[in-house]
Write a protein that holds these residues in place. Structure first.
Motif, PDB file in Angstrom:
ATOM      1  N   ASP A 114     -26.445   2.491   1.782  1.00 18.84           N
ATOM      2  CA  ASP A 114     -27.305   1.360   2.011  1.00 18.84           C
ATOM      3  C   ASP A 114     -26.637   0.141   0.889  1.00 18.84           C
ATOM      4  O   ASP A 114     -25.596   0.768   0.153  1.00 18.84           O
ATOM      5  N   MET A 173     -29.932  -0.738  -5.176  1.00 19.74           N
ATOM      6  CA  MET A 173     -30.374   0.191  -4.682  1.00 19.74           C
ATOM      7  C   MET A 173     -29.926   1.711  -4.818  1.00 19.74           C
ATOM      8  O   MET A 173     -30.917   2.753  -5.093  1.00 19.74           O
ATOM      9  N   ASP A 218     -41.868   2.364   0.787  1.00 17.49           N
ATOM     10  CA  ASP A 218     -41.378   3.980   1.617  1.00 17.49           C
ATOM     11  C   ASP A 218     -42.853   4.568   1.076  1.00 17.49           C
ATOM     12  O   ASP A 218     -42.330   5.730   2.163  1.00 17.49           O
ATOM     13  N   SER A 235     -27.039  -1.988  -0.114  1.00 18.07           N
ATOM     14  CA  SER A 235     -27.162  -2.661  -1.909  1.00 18.07           C
ATOM     15  C   SER A 235     -26.900  -1.441  -2.928  1.00 18.07           C
ATOM     16  O   SER A 235     -27.856  -0.241  -3.390  1.00 18.07           O
ATOM     17  N   ALA A 260     -29.529   2.665   5.793  1.00 17.67           N
ATOM     18  CA  ALA A 260     -30.243   2.187   5.014  1.00 17.67           C
ATOM     19  C   ALA A 260     -31.613   2.454   4.036  1.00 17.67           C
ATOM     20  O   ALA A 260     -32.233   2.178   4.644  1.00 17.67           O
ATOM     21  N   CYS A 261     -30.982   3.290   3.497  1.00 10.84           N
ATOM     22  CA  CYS A 261     -31.920   3.942   2.359  1.00 10.84           C
ATOM     23  C   CYS A 261     -33.263   3.522   1.742  1.00 10.84           C
ATOM     24  O   CYS A 261     -34.073   4.536   0.627  1.00 10.84           O
ATOM     25  N   GLY A 262     -32.224   2.797   1.318  1.00  9.83           N
ATOM     26  CA  GLY A 262     -33.293   1.486  -0.010  1.00  9.83           C
ATOM     27  C   GLY A 262     -33.156   2.470  -1.547  1.00  9.83           C
ATOM     28  O   GLY A 262     -32.348   3.013  -1.427  1.00  9.83           O
ATOM     29  N   TYR A 319     -29.808  -9.178   6.248  1.00  7.30           N
ATOM     30  CA  TYR A 319     -31.010  -9.057   5.790  1.00  7.30           C
ATOM     31  C   TYR A 319     -32.523  -9.691   4.799  1.00  7.30           C
ATOM     32  O   TYR A 319     -31.907 -10.264   4.833  1.00  7.30           O
ATOM     33  N   SER A 339     -35.485  -0.844  10.085  1.00  9.48           N
ATOM     34  CA  SER A 339     -33.575  -1.327   9.831  1.00  9.48           C
ATOM     35  C   SER A 339     -33.582  -2.542  10.897  1.00  9.48           C
ATOM     36  O   SER A 339     -32.322  -3.288  10.517  1.00  9.48           O
ATOM     37  N   ARG A 385     -29.211  -9.778  -2.694  1.00 13.26           N
ATOM     38  CA  ARG A 385     -29.040  -8.005  -2.478  1.00 13.26           C
ATOM     39  C   ARG A 385     -29.358  -7.803  -4.084  1.00 13.26           C
ATOM     40  O   ARG A 385     -29.381  -6.686  -4.710  1.00 13.26           O
TER      41      ARG A 385
END
Ligand SMILES: C[S@@+](CC[C@H](N)C(=O)[O-])C[C@H]1O[C@@H](n2cnc3c(N)ncnc32)[C@H](O)[C@@H]1O
Length: 290
Positions: A84, A89, A34, A86, A61-63, A16, A132, A21
């Motif tokens: 995701d 997140m 977003d 992270s 990868a919804c953040g 990323y 992404s 992270r």
């Protein structure tokens, strides 16, 4: 869905563009971005004829979970999962789902999407993935799309949205920053060519080549001007981007000039009354065969 305990999962080194992270600012940036993108695009699924037909939806990868939560609020018959890599997140997204009172229809899981999508075959009606290109290298697309198709039901929708690398703007310093960013994205393997449009021109081809049918696209031009709420959100997004992408740009040998001075000048130029920027995004979607 039952998933392996999150603590038992090993992490890949990050691909990323924000390397750390645990970076709190990145959570704020992704949250701002977003909301900004969803609002400017005209909603969650603006190009889909009847989004309420999708009962089970995955966001890869919804953040910070904004897209998933807004979808749950907008479509009461939808159940959604966001994943995701992270944990920060995912923890934040779960809190927001509780606050928005949609936690009964929404789940978030820590998952490295580059390994595999840990869901059964033929499970989702729509598999969504936005922004992404920030962690996918050119060689990651075939496996990702084949995983998205595997977990999608026959005739389900695979939907991918990506932005251009460079924003068309009248700040010389911001333009200089985008040139460095583009260089790093290319050197790190995220781009097929070293050009300002990034991967958006490849989306339809990728979906078609890797098994989606009846692929269509829609382009969006997001406009930002100083003195508007959208312009302020854009300024905040850029402020975080300038600060947090330095390590990535440096790692790929793409810093040219005095980075801090360029960022300072970009932020000043963005506050001028005459500043404007256009950010182009494209959505490509297609269907899994029957
Ligand atoms: C630019 S943000 C986009 C977030 C959201 N999709 C949106 O459009 O607002 C990219 C997200 O990808 C996540 N990410 C990075 N590498 C990943 C990986 N290997 N697997 C899953 N998610 C990843 C990051 O943690 C970050 O939340």
């Amino acid at each position: 869905m039952s998933n392996p305990p999150e603590s038992s999962k090993q992490e890949h080194p990050s691909t990323y563009f924000v390397q750390d992270r645990t970076n709190l600012e990145e959570l704020e940036r992704v949250t701002v971005q977003d909301q900004m993108i969803t609002a400017s695009m005209g909603g969650i699924l603006p190009e889909q004829a009847d989004p309420s037909a999708y009962r089970r939806v995955l966001d890869v990868a919804c953040g910070s979970g904004g897209w998933v939560i807004e979808a749950a609020q907008t479509y009461p018959t939808m159940t959604l999962i966001g994943i995701d890599v992270s944990k920060r997140m995912v923890d934040y997204a779960r809190e927001q789902a509780e606050k928005a009172q949609v936690a009964d229809r929404v789940e978030f899981h820590v998952m490295d999407a580059l390994r595999m999508l840990e869901f059964p075959n033929n499970y989702f009606d729509l598999v969504n993935m936005r922004c992404s290109g920030s962690f996918m290298r050119t060689w990651d697309w075939p496996k990702m799309l084949s995983e998205m198709l595997r977990i999608a039901r026959p005739q389900a929708v695979i939907r991918v949205t990506e932005p251009e690398i460079e924003h068309q703007n009248n700040s010389p310093a911001l333009t200089q920053f985008f040139a460095m960013f583009q260089c790093a994205m290319f050197q790190s393997g995220h781009l097929f060519e070293n050009n300002t449009t990034g991967i958006i021109d490849h989306l339809a081809r990728l979906l078609t080549q890797h098994g989606c049918q009846q692929v269509q696209t829609r382009s969006y031009a997001l406009e930002y001007r100083t003195g508007t709420p959208a312009g302020q959100a854009y300024y905040n997004d850029c402020k975080y981007v300038l600060r947090n992408l330095k390590a990535f740009i440096q790692k790929w040998g793409c810093i040219s000039g005095d980075y801090e001075a360029i960022c300072k000048q970009a932020l000043e130029e963005m506050q001028q009354d005459t500043f404007h920027s256009t950010w182009n995004l494209r959505t490509a979607w297609g269907y899994k065969s029957r």
